[in-house]
Design an enzyme around this catalytic site. Sequence first.
Site, short mmCIF file in Angstrom:
data_model
loop_
_atom_site.label_atom_id
_atom_site.label_comp_id
_atom_site.label_asym_id
_atom_site.label_seq_id
_atom_site.Cartn_x
_atom_site.Cartn_y
_atom_site.Cartn_z
N LYS A 114 0.81 -1.21 0.00
CA LYS A 114 0.00 0.00 0.00
C LYS A 114 0.86 1.27 0.00
CE LYS A 114 -0.91 1.54 4.64
NZ LYS A 114 -0.44 0.61 5.66
N ASP A 158 -7.79 25.41 -3.57
CA ASP A 158 -8.64 24.89 -2.51
C ASP A 158 -7.88 25.09 -1.19
OD1 ASP A 158 -10.47 21.85 -2.19
OD2 ASP A 158 -9.38 22.82 -0.57
N GLY A 176 5.61 -0.14 10.25
CA GLY A 176 5.77 1.10 11.00
C GLY A 176 7.22 1.51 11.18
N GLU A 216 6.07 -6.45 8.29
CA GLU A 216 5.47 -5.80 7.11
C GLU A 216 5.99 -4.39 6.91
OE1 GLU A 216 1.21 -5.73 7.45
OE2 GLU A 216 1.15 -7.77 8.21
N PRO A 217 7.28 -4.24 6.65
CA PRO A 217 7.79 -2.88 6.43
C PRO A 217 7.24 -2.30 5.13
CG PRO A 217 9.46 -4.48 5.85
CD PRO A 217 8.31 -5.26 6.43
N GLY A 218 6.97 -1.03 5.13
CA GLY A 218 6.49 -0.37 3.92
C GLY A 218 7.37 0.82 3.61
N HIS A 229 0.61 -4.85 15.05
CA HIS A 229 1.21 -3.74 14.32
C HIS A 229 1.40 -2.58 15.29
CE1 HIS A 229 1.97 -0.99 10.93
NE2 HIS A 229 1.06 -0.17 11.44
C1 LIG Z 1 0.56 0.51 6.43
C2 LIG Z 1 0.76 -0.76 7.06
C3 LIG Z 1 2.04 -1.32 7.11
C4 LIG Z 1 3.26 -0.61 6.63
O1 LIG Z 1 3.47 0.46 7.46
P1 LIG Z 1 4.80 1.28 7.36
O2 LIG Z 1 4.60 2.34 8.41
O3 LIG Z 1 4.84 1.84 6.00
O4 LIG Z 1 5.90 0.36 7.66
C5 LIG Z 1 2.13 -2.57 7.68
N1 LIG Z 1 1.07 -3.22 8.16
C6 LIG Z 1 -0.15 -2.69 8.15
C7 LIG Z 1 -1.29 -3.44 8.69
C8 LIG Z 1 -0.35 -1.44 7.59
O5 LIG Z 1 -1.59 -0.92 7.59
#
Ligand SMILES: *Cc1c(COP(=O)(O)O)cnc(C)c1O
Length: 449
Positions: A69, A360, A237, A271-273, A197
């Site tokens: 995401k 806006d 996170g 789950e790093p993003g 998380h």
């Molecule tokens: C957004 C999200 C992540 C990734 O978060 P980051 O802050 O980008 O690491 C992981 N798990 C869940 C459930 C999320 O909603």
Amino acid sequence: MKGFLEDANYSIGLLDEGMNIADVIDNYIYEHTLTGKNSFFIGDLGNLIKQHIHWQNVMAPIKPFYSLKCNSTPGVLEILSALGTGFACSNKTEMALVQDLGVSPENIIFTSPCKQASQIKYAAKIGVNILTCDNELELKKIARNHSNAKLLLHIATEDINGDEEMTMKFGTTLKNCRHLMECAKELNVQIVGVKFHVSNPCMESQAYKDAISDARCVFDMAEEFGFTLNMLNIGGGFTDHELDLEEINRVIIPLLGTYFPEESGVTVIAEPGCYYVSSAFTLAVNIFAKKAVQSGDRLLNKLEQTQNDEPVFFYYMNDGVYGSFGSKLSENLTTIPEVHKKYKEDEPLFASSLWGPSCDELDQIVESCLLPELNIGDWLLFDNMGSGSLGEQPAFNDFQRPPIYYVMSIRNWCEMQDAGFISDTLMKNFCFVPSCIQLSSEDGFSIAA
Ligand SMILES: *Cc1c(COP(=O)(O)O)cnc(C)c1O
């Protein structure tokens, strides 16, 4: 919705020794200045490799499942799949994207807390079996639509430093886990692990302590029901500051050693993003309108008044919150951009306010910062733009995502190749970025005399 990969014919420019990102940005700014001044992204995919190597050094036993995401653009997904990360998807579109890349279903997990039945069916069809679940209705829906589901019970974490809205929304209590296990037993659904998380990990060592010990309780509870749990998902996170990951590691590794020692055979994933992608992307935007406002003007009521009679400049950029700055609507990060044009060190600085193109009120990107005086046609560069609008398809119909130019240094590319990470599909997308003038002429641009 069409997969992004299907219609994107992208390439990754290899940067010769002696050429850096700033040179590439110069090239594209030159090109875009000639062709309509649209905003654009530069994505340094070498940065993803750096982040991955750092992850492996610091978080080694924990397997990353990249959260799509944050940024699901094709270059990012292809590099990460070549590096061998897993993928955490929150919907069917995301699952389809990584499936198209040939990622094996064991390396995909479906982690949305609220899943549509049709998308659960899709997961079942392509063999994505690991799903998260935090309530009974969701469990029943999964039971009906996915006969081979393996669930991670999502437990809630307490966010001590606020931001409750975000963290308390999903995840269940220990007490309810017992209830969910009873239901799962009845419905013949497998439970294989626990997920939590922590949204703000660097400040939240207590949250990890609680969450990991809670997870242990769930593992023990599961035994009473005859489930054998073997997976712990510690969520995302993580920021991309090196120290933060080390900090988290200092907290987590001893906890895992205590509650989930290696001999327990539990696989730990995360789950790093943002961690992977934020710093890899820079957005270049163009200023197309400008207003000088004298202090005392009512437009300034929200800004700090300047001390003397200096004007405050309002600049309007051709990308805003309804475009590439979409994440500004929910997070209030203030990024001060870099001015692209050269200016003298002693040039006077003015209070400046930066706005998107929509006129806006919400479309304010930087409320106030000090910048040299800019002109219409000047470019600004925003760093750390890799997570945000590059995840989902554009939310607003008339918004066309700016082009993304991927680059990577030859050194990074050789590193990947030496490590055996370059797949055939990846190989075909590489091209060399020659020096500045050639790039422009090859693409059919010439400098008007
Ligand atoms: C957004 C999200 C992540 C990734 O978060 P980051 O802050 O980008 O690491 C992981 N798990 C869940 C459930 C999320 O909603």
